[in-house]
Design an enzyme around this catalytic site. Structure first.
Site, PDB file in Angstrom:
ATOM      1  N   ASP A 146       9.591 -34.931 -43.269  1.00 37.50           N
ATOM      2  CA  ASP A 146       9.125 -36.281 -42.929  1.00 37.50           C
ATOM      3  C   ASP A 146      10.009 -37.337 -43.604  1.00 37.50           C
ATOM      4  O   ASP A 146       9.564 -38.131 -44.416  1.00 37.50           O
ATOM      5  CB  ASP A 146       7.655 -36.482 -43.348  1.00 37.50           C
ATOM      6  CG  ASP A 146       7.455 -36.379 -44.861  1.00 37.50           C
ATOM      7  OD1 ASP A 146       6.484 -37.008 -45.362  1.00 37.50           O
ATOM      8  OD2 ASP A 146       8.253 -35.695 -45.537  1.00 37.50           O
TER       9      ASP A 146
ATOM     10  N   ASN B 202       5.673 -39.609 -44.654  1.00 35.60           N
ATOM     11  CA  ASN B 202       6.189 -40.767 -45.403  1.00 35.60           C
ATOM     12  C   ASN B 202       6.154 -42.041 -44.561  1.00 35.60           C
ATOM     13  O   ASN B 202       6.024 -43.142 -45.087  1.00 35.60           O
ATOM     14  CB  ASN B 202       7.623 -40.498 -45.860  1.00 35.60           C
ATOM     15  CG  ASN B 202       7.684 -39.548 -47.029  1.00 35.60           C
ATOM     16  OD1 ASN B 202       6.820 -39.586 -47.897  1.00 35.60           O
ATOM     17  ND2 ASN B 202       8.659 -38.668 -47.041  1.00 35.60           N
TER      18      ASN B 202
ATOM     19  N   THR C  68       8.685 -29.853 -46.126  1.00 33.13           N
ATOM     20  CA  THR C  68       8.805 -30.887 -47.165  1.00 33.13           C
ATOM     21  C   THR C  68       7.964 -32.118 -46.811  1.00 33.13           C
ATOM     22  O   THR C  68       8.198 -33.212 -47.324  1.00 33.13           O
ATOM     23  CB  THR C  68      10.277 -31.313 -47.356  1.00 33.13           C
ATOM     24  OG1 THR C  68      10.759 -31.867 -46.113  1.00 33.13           O
ATOM     25  CG2 THR C  68      11.143 -30.140 -47.787  1.00 33.13           C
TER      26      THR C  68
ATOM     27  N   PHE D  36       0.731 -35.760 -52.283  1.00 26.94           N
ATOM     28  CA  PHE D  36       0.787 -36.416 -50.973  1.00 26.94           C
ATOM     29  C   PHE D  36       0.841 -35.448 -49.782  1.00 26.94           C
ATOM     30  O   PHE D  36       0.081 -35.600 -48.818  1.00 26.94           O
ATOM     31  CB  PHE D  36       1.992 -37.366 -50.912  1.00 26.94           C
ATOM     32  CG  PHE D  36       2.149 -38.058 -49.580  1.00 26.94           C
ATOM     33  CD1 PHE D  36       3.034 -37.551 -48.634  1.00 26.94           C
ATOM     34  CD2 PHE D  36       1.400 -39.183 -49.269  1.00 26.94           C
ATOM     35  CE1 PHE D  36       3.186 -38.173 -47.399  1.00 26.94           C
ATOM     36  CE2 PHE D  36       1.541 -39.819 -48.038  1.00 26.94           C
ATOM     37  CZ  PHE D  36       2.430 -39.310 -47.093  1.00 26.94           C
TER      38      PHE D  36
HETATM   39  O1  RIB Z   1       4.577 -35.827 -53.042  1.00 26.74           O
HETATM   40  C1  RIB Z   1       5.947 -35.824 -52.744  1.00 26.74           C
HETATM   41  C2  RIB Z   1       6.173 -35.441 -51.309  1.00 26.74           C
HETATM   42  O2  RIB Z   1       5.574 -36.402 -50.455  1.00 26.74           O
HETATM   43  C3  RIB Z   1       7.663 -35.428 -50.919  1.00 26.74           C
HETATM   44  O3  RIB Z   1       7.848 -34.486 -49.896  1.00 26.74           O
HETATM   45  C4  RIB Z   1       7.880 -36.807 -50.369  1.00 26.74           C
HETATM   46  O4  RIB Z   1       8.960 -36.848 -49.427  1.00 26.74           O
HETATM   47  C5  RIB Z   1       6.578 -37.053 -49.668  1.00 26.74           C
HETATM   48  O5  RIB Z   1       6.647 -36.428 -48.396  1.00 26.74           O
HETATM   49 CA    CA Z   2       8.848 -35.196 -47.771  1.00 23.58          CA
END
Ligand code: RIB
Ligand code: CA
Length: 309
Positions: free
Chosen positions: A10, A39, A123, A164
């Site tokens: 993302d 994100n 990710t 997140f």
């Molecule tokens: O908490 C960090 C993650 O959340 C990372 O992957 C960042 O890019 C966001 O997606």
């Molecule tokens: Ca990410």
């Protein structure tokens, strides 16, 4: 033998460096990229992915996936990644186009067609992978392991309890962590140890090529936002740790334990409950990163940017 990798992401500043590492390192064969909202909105993370692939000359299929989590409403992380989701870089006119398939179809096709097993790296929120597993369970026979950036066995970064990527789609993470696949969780516990400190920016700036310019431009914005929100002296470069682990597993200390995703709707919703001390004696279903060789990580990032395309 190159390790075959499918990346679901993302972008996102740190996703961008994970993509660069996966595409440029000689020991990785990047088969495709699927995109998820996280994100920023899917529209923005998708365009960011195409722009990154075009800028870095990465010629792989890119497909759009889910525009929102399986159950929850969409979340974005503008405070860290900005309005575009990749603030700090002005890309030239975009000519690269998406693959015609939806992300779940790209994931299923790549996995079912690969002669060797594929490592699936997420990710961002795990929505696309969870949906692909539900649509075509046979893909699990073609997956070497799932390596995710997400979770934490200490504290969270969007709530006291949750990180997140998991918090954004806890139900998707629950599906993957309970799929019987080999799951390697790279959480905040280790990613917060690889901070993009000023001396790291200076070190990478000295490489003075296409890739390092992208790194520096992105990290200047990423670092400033991380400083404002968390007071960190440098942004934690979360996502590339997944690829670094696939390149050299010795970079991490890993412990096998039971991990469950809190999908109740209380104050710990979205937490990765990692049974570090095996209190409950449940089946160990997750390989959890507990430490990282920081110098080895930055050496790998620097070497790959220096020797990449
Ligand atoms: O908490 C960090 C993650 O959340 C990372 O992957 C960042 O890019 C966001 O997606
Ligand atoms: Ca990410």
């Amino acid at each position: 033998m190159k390790r075959k990798v499918l990346l679901d992401c993302d972008p996102g500043h740190d996703d961008a460096i994970a993509l660069l590492l996966a595409a440029y390192h000689k020991d990785i064969e990047l088969l495709g990229v699927s995109v998820v909202s996280g994100n920023q909105t899917l529209e923005k993370t998708g365009l960011n992915t195409l722009n990154l692939c075009q800028y870095l000359n990465i010629d792989v299929p890119v497909s759009l996936g889910s525009s929102r989590p399986i159950i929850k409403e969409e979340e974005v992380c503008e405070v860290i990644h900005g309005e575009s989701g990749l603030d700090g870089v002005d890309f030239p006119e975009l000519n690269m186009q998406y693959d015609s398939r939806k992300a779940v179809d790209l994931i299923i096709d790549i996995l079912m067609e690969s002669k060797e097993k594929v490592s699936v790296v997420t990710t961002g929120p795990m929505t696309n992978l969870a949906l692909a597993i539900r649509l075509e369970p046979k893909i699990m026979n073609h997956i070497e392991e799932v390596v995710l950036m997400g979770g934490s066995y200490t504290n969270g970064n969007v709530s006291p309890a949750a990180e997140f990527n998991i918090f954004t789609d806890p139900e998707a993470a629950h599906i993957v962590f309970n799929s019987s696949l080999k799951v390697t969780m790279i959480g905040l516990d280790v990613t917060r140890k690889v901070l993009v400190l000023p001396e790291i920016v200076d070190r990478m700036e000295k490489i003075n090529n296409h890739a390092s310019k992208l790194f520096v431009d992105l990290m200047k914005v990423f670092n400033e936002n991380q400083r404002k929100v968390f007071g960190f002296p440098g942004g934690p470069l979360h996502d590339p740790v997944t690829i670094a682990y696939l390149i050299n597993p010795d970079i991490l200390t890993i412990e096998h334990m039971h991990c469950s995703i809190d999908i109740s709707h209380g104050p710990s919703y979205g937490r990765t409950n990692c049974d570090v001390f095996d209190y409950n004696h449940l089946e160990k279903n997750t390989y959890v990163a507990t430490d990282i060789k920081v110098d080895m990580f930055w050496d790998l990032i620097e070497k790959t940017m220096k020797e990449g395309q």
